[in-house]
Motif scaffolding. Structure first.
Motif, PDB file in Angstrom:
ATOM      1  N   TYR A 147      43.771  41.522  49.126  1.00 53.03           N
ATOM      2  CA  TYR A 147      42.389  42.732  49.108  1.00 53.03           C
ATOM      3  C   TYR A 147      42.037  42.586  47.995  1.00 53.03           C
ATOM      4  O   TYR A 147      42.213  41.968  46.978  1.00 53.03           O
ATOM      5  N   TYR A 197      39.888  45.516  45.882  1.00 54.39           N
ATOM      6  CA  TYR A 197      39.715  47.195  45.794  1.00 54.39           C
ATOM      7  C   TYR A 197      39.215  47.452  44.389  1.00 54.39           C
ATOM      8  O   TYR A 197      39.767  46.728  43.259  1.00 54.39           O
ATOM      9  N   GLN A 232      38.493  50.499  41.638  1.00 58.74           N
ATOM     10  CA  GLN A 232      38.686  51.953  41.482  1.00 58.74           C
ATOM     11  C   GLN A 232      37.875  52.147  40.571  1.00 58.74           C
ATOM     12  O   GLN A 232      37.167  51.883  39.594  1.00 58.74           O
ATOM     13  N   PHE A 247      39.268  56.802  41.608  1.00 57.95           N
ATOM     14  CA  PHE A 247      39.503  56.843  43.283  1.00 57.95           C
ATOM     15  C   PHE A 247      39.839  55.177  43.743  1.00 57.95           C
ATOM     16  O   PHE A 247      38.851  54.262  43.123  1.00 57.95           O
ATOM     17  N   LEU A 248      40.339  55.085  44.108  1.00 52.38           N
ATOM     18  CA  LEU A 248      40.892  53.119  44.887  1.00 52.38           C
ATOM     19  C   LEU A 248      40.105  53.137  46.346  1.00 52.38           C
ATOM     20  O   LEU A 248      40.686  54.358  47.038  1.00 52.38           O
ATOM     21  N   ILE A 250      38.929  50.695  49.752  1.00 47.49           N
ATOM     22  CA  ILE A 250      38.803  49.200  49.855  1.00 47.49           C
ATOM     23  C   ILE A 250      37.438  48.515  49.770  1.00 47.49           C
ATOM     24  O   ILE A 250      36.860  48.967  50.401  1.00 47.49           O
ATOM     25  N   SER A 266      39.354  42.497  52.387  1.00 44.81           N
ATOM     26  CA  SER A 266      40.326  41.752  53.135  1.00 44.81           C
ATOM     27  C   SER A 266      40.178  40.478  54.170  1.00 44.81           C
ATOM     28  O   SER A 266      38.680  40.526  54.896  1.00 44.81           O
ATOM     29  N   ILE A 302      38.612  42.819  56.664  1.00 44.14           N
ATOM     30  CA  ILE A 302      37.625  44.054  56.070  1.00 44.14           C
ATOM     31  C   ILE A 302      36.078  44.193  55.159  1.00 44.14           C
ATOM     32  O   ILE A 302      36.779  42.984  54.689  1.00 44.14           O
ATOM     33  N   GLU A 304      34.074  47.175  54.046  1.00 48.37           N
ATOM     34  CA  GLU A 304      34.251  48.416  53.775  1.00 48.37           C
ATOM     35  C   GLU A 304      32.306  48.651  53.201  1.00 48.37           C
ATOM     36  O   GLU A 304      32.369  49.235  51.928  1.00 48.37           O
ATOM     37  N   PHE A 355      40.865  45.648  41.610  1.00 48.88           N
ATOM     38  CA  PHE A 355      42.145  45.254  41.554  1.00 48.88           C
ATOM     39  C   PHE A 355      42.427  44.521  43.261  1.00 48.88           C
ATOM     40  O   PHE A 355      41.635  44.620  44.187  1.00 48.88           O
ATOM     41  N   PHE A 385      49.824  44.500  44.216  1.00 49.70           N
ATOM     42  CA  PHE A 385      48.395  44.494  43.649  1.00 49.70           C
ATOM     43  C   PHE A 385      49.162  43.569  42.184  1.00 49.70           C
ATOM     44  O   PHE A 385      50.286  43.243  40.868  1.00 49.70           O
ATOM     45  N   GLY A 439      44.997  44.163  37.995  1.00 49.92           N
ATOM     46  CA  GLY A 439      43.480  44.356  38.129  1.00 49.92           C
ATOM     47  C   GLY A 439      42.599  43.699  36.408  1.00 49.92           C
ATOM     48  O   GLY A 439      42.785  43.351  35.871  1.00 49.92           O
ATOM     49  N   THR A 440      41.495  44.220  37.335  1.00 51.19           N
ATOM     50  CA  THR A 440      40.229  43.750  36.324  1.00 51.19           C
ATOM     51  C   THR A 440      38.717  44.509  35.515  1.00 51.19           C
ATOM     52  O   THR A 440      38.114  45.312  36.368  1.00 51.19           O
TER      53      THR A 440
END
Lengths: 126, 110
Positions: free
Chosen positions: B33, B35, B37, B42-43, B45, B48, B56, B58, B90, B101, B104-105
């Motif tokens: 996945y 994601y 942020q 706020f996280l 998607i 996927s 997925i 979105e 993420f 997870f 993060g970048t």
């Protein structure tokens, strides 16, 4: 579509005390998973605890426990004996059980993805 | 023995550039996945993939193109970067529960 709401933007607790973080969700599904993730300043996403909706018993992990009220669609996190290292942002998350671990989209429902709440910043005072 | 690793951890670039973020997992999971942020933490998607197949998407702008060369890798390429793309991205993977997870970048657009 599912939604997750955390109504407490910030909470604080004294070290060694107990604090409860609130989470409510909205879904028309009967089978799903709920999670609490912790994000410290290092920005890692760390799984704290999870609950399967079909299980009536509340999940516990050491000092962390949940109060899962399926009818009320409520999933609160209780942290006992709070420690300085518990200070972080906490996210409540929802995942459909779906047909597999993955993924697929059926009838407008996307299985597999996590839907997050807005987060609650927890401060622990020494 | 990092489970889900993302590179780079930080990315600073100018508007209009094209950049990629790489993700690899060594957990043997079949689903990965992405994601996003945002600045308010706020996280949400984005994509996927299950066994290299897109599952997925979105409503992400088509400037974002995920690529999965094999089920252990899911890279994210972003064209024509905009100021609003500044965020932490993420990567995550799973086989059943739960999702694991990466660290993060943080992408910053100047």
């Amino acid at each position: 579509a599912q939604t997750v709401t955390q109504s407490q933007p910030e909470m604080s607790v004294q070290e060694a005390e107990t604090v409860t973080l609130s989470c409510t969700y909205d879904t028309s599904e009967s089978d799903y998973y709920l999670f609490w993730y912790k994000q410290p300043p290092s920005r890692q996403m760390i799984l704290v605890i999870r609950q399967e909706a079909y299980k009536q018993q509340n999940a516990t992990e050491n000092r962390f426990s949940v109060n899962f009220q399926k009818a009320a669609k409520s999933f609160s996190l209780k942290i006992s004996d709070s420690q300085l290292g518990d200070a972080a942002m906490y996210f409540c998350a929802y995942r459909s059980a779906g047909a597999s671990s993955g993924s697929r989209t059926a009838g407008g429902t996307s299985y597999g993805k996590l839907t997050f709440g807005q987060g609650t910043i927890l401060t622990v005072h020494p | 023995d990092t489970a889900v690793s993302q590179t780079p951890k930080y990315l600073v670039t100018q508007m209009g550039n094209d950049k990629s973020i790489k993700c690899e997992q060594n957990l043997g999971h079949d689903t990965m996945y992405w994601y996003k942020q945002d600045s308010k933490k706020f996280l949400k998607i984005m994509f996927s993939y299950n066994n290299k197949e897109l599952i997925i998407n979105e409503t992400v702008p088509n400037r974002f193109s995920p690529k999965s060369p094999d089920k252990a890798h899911l890279n994210l390429h972003i064209n024509s970067l905009e100021l609003g793309d500044s965020a932490v991205y993420f990567c995550a993977s799973s086989h059943g529960q739960p999702q694991h997870f990466g660290d993060g970048t943080r992408l910053s657009i100047l």
